[in-house]
Scaffold this motif. Structure first.
Motif, short mmCIF file in Angstrom:
data_model
loop_
_atom_site.label_atom_id
_atom_site.label_comp_id
_atom_site.label_asym_id
_atom_site.label_seq_id
_atom_site.Cartn_x
_atom_site.Cartn_y
_atom_site.Cartn_z
N THR A 175 41.89 31.11 27.64
CA THR A 175 42.86 29.43 27.60
C THR A 175 43.19 29.56 26.53
O THR A 175 43.01 29.01 25.30
N GLU A 176 45.25 28.89 26.57
CA GLU A 176 46.13 28.60 24.99
C GLU A 176 46.30 27.34 25.71
O GLU A 176 46.50 26.88 27.14
N ILE A 177 47.04 26.38 24.45
CA ILE A 177 47.52 24.97 25.23
C ILE A 177 48.85 25.87 25.46
O ILE A 177 49.62 26.04 24.64
N GLU A 178 49.50 24.88 26.09
CA GLU A 178 50.54 24.86 26.57
C GLU A 178 51.80 24.49 25.57
O GLU A 178 52.02 22.72 25.32
N THR A 179 53.03 25.39 25.47
CA THR A 179 53.34 24.04 24.24
C THR A 179 55.47 25.03 25.14
O THR A 179 55.99 24.23 24.36
#
Length: 442
Positions: free
Chosen positions: A236-240
């Motif tokens: 996953t990645e952090i939502e920006t």
């Protein structure tokens, strides 16, 4: 999802690409969803993708029959609300329509409560149900709306009895600036806001060229979603891209813990992201964002399936037990206590209540003792059962004034609740002082 602010700078984009490349190097490319999930993941029900897709088919039919959209103030939106409400009513939820006015038209929020659970600890999940006027809005945001609807129906099928009270919401007029969710939060009494232990938001979770983004707001909620995806070997990645652009924003502004999932809108997927998630680099996560082509054909079934199961995992996990008391609570005594010169020990008490279990292994003890020769002083922390923890020994060579320090004590064997004491003794002559204040931070 509402229209974004200006895009990130080239420098920020480059930084994101570099981070993605590092992550891609550490994670196998295009990890398969067939990887065996952890035991924790298996505790939650599988959400049938066919059922979620059935709801999307209905929302598409509603849009087609009502001018091609389901926008605020249009017949297609009210028909969408009616469809969702009927499903929930039949499943045993207590539903309520909340009305508001925006742009001269009546808007609707649908609130659905599952009977039972601690109503002072509410776990809330929400999605906006409206589309833009340009199209039917099947990814934005039929996807989130259908997924939480099917999760709610799974709650009913399982006759789930969580510790927390479950509430689901479908918001109106999000595309006009989170109007419906803002109205809901603003109408809540202060006491009712305090009862919401967490709000989970799902806006665009089936993007056709998907990413797997997690909101980085409340740490517990964030980790819950990360744990799910780790269990099926999906990085996953952090939502920006959408931060502050959807219905979690009013809750966050009100001090309510928030979190959620997102599969991407009109930002471009990088090569590193395509390597680890599949799909096409150099294209938007959703090329039909806010367009007429956001139809039932504009959905990636794999992303929608994974996201729906992640929602159920979070609802089951986060509602299974009541929220522990917040960390960082301070219990303090600011009453002065004189320390006699070369005399008997004195104590100052702090009563701790409302905690659960034992004290932490890193209990912080803040001490402020005014004294003209601190080397004379011996300082102990006394637990409620009388156990003593030495904080400071005497030292004949320490002629400085005052003891102002924070000590860390492993008090994990002690019950947290009860009367704790600071004990201070002056063991030499000619200097005086007093306990100014002291505190425990749990």
């Amino acid at each position: 999802m509402t229209r974004p602010a200006p895009r990130r700078t080239a420098l920020a984009a480059a930084a994101s690409l570099a981070l993605a490349a590092l992550l891609a190097a550490a994670v196998p490319a295009a990890a398969s969803s067939s990887a065996a999930p952890s035991a924790a993941v298996l505790a939650a029900p599988d959400i049938p993708i066919a059922n979620v897709k059935t709801h999307l088919t209905q929302l598409q039919s509603i849009a087609t029959a009502n001018g091609g959209n389901r926008a605020h103030g249009k017949a297609g939106y009210k028909a969408s609300i009616d469809y969702v409400k009927a499903k929930l009513d039949a499943a045993g939820f207590t539903t309520a329509l909340q009305t508001f006015t925006s742009s001269g038209a009546t808007g609707y929020n649908l609130i659905a409560d599952w009977p039972g659970g601690d109503t002072s600890q509410v776990l809330m999940s929400g999605s906006h149900l409206d589309s833009v006027t340009a199209g039917p809005g099947i990814n934005d945001n039929g996807s989130g709306s259908a997924a939480i609807l099917e999760t709610a129906l799974a709650v009913s099928r399982a006759a789930f009895q969580p510790a927390k009270h479950l509430r689901f919401a479908w918001w109106g007029a999000e595309e006009l600036g989170m109007v419906g969710s803002k109205y809901y939060v603003n109408q809540l009494a202060t006491a009712d806001r305090a009862k919401i232990a967490g709000y989970l938001n799902f806006d665009m979770i089936g993007s056709p060229n998907p990413g797997y983004f997690v909101y980085d707001d409340d740490p517990t909620i964030e980790q819950t979603f990360k744990d799910y995806y780790a269990g099926i070997s999906i990085p996953t990645e952090i939502e920006t891209e959408g931060d502050g652009r959807s219905d979690h924003a009013p809750f966050k502004s009100a001090g309510i813990p928030v979190g959620g999932l997102f599969s991407g809108a009109d930002y471009t997927k990088t090569a590193a992201q395509a390597q680890k998630w599949g799909g096409t680099s150099g294209q938007a996560f959703d090329r039909c964002y806010h367009a007429s082509c956001d139809t039932s054909a504009n959905i990636n079934d794999t992303a929608l399936d994974r996201s729906s199961d992640a929602i159920a995992y979070a609802v089951w996990s986060l509602s299974a037990a009541t929220t522990p008391p917040p960390t960082g609570t301070v219990f303090e005594n600011t009453t002065d206590v004189a320390v006699p010169d070369n005399g008997a020990a004195v104590t100052s008490s702090v009563a701790v209540a409302g905690r659960t279990g034992n004290a932490p292994s890193t209990l912080k003890v803040g001490v402020d003792i005014k004294h003209t020769y601190r080397g004379d002083l011996v300082v102990d922390l006394l637990a409620p059962d009388g156990s003593a923890y030495r904080l400071k020994n005497s030292s004949s060579g320490d002629s400085a004034d005052n003891v102002i320090a924070t000590y860390t004590v492993n008090a994990s064997s002690e019950a947290a609740n009860g009367t704790w004491k600071l004990r201070v003794q002056d063991i030499a002559a000619q200097d005086t002082g007093y306990i100014d204040s002291w505190k425990l931070t749990f």
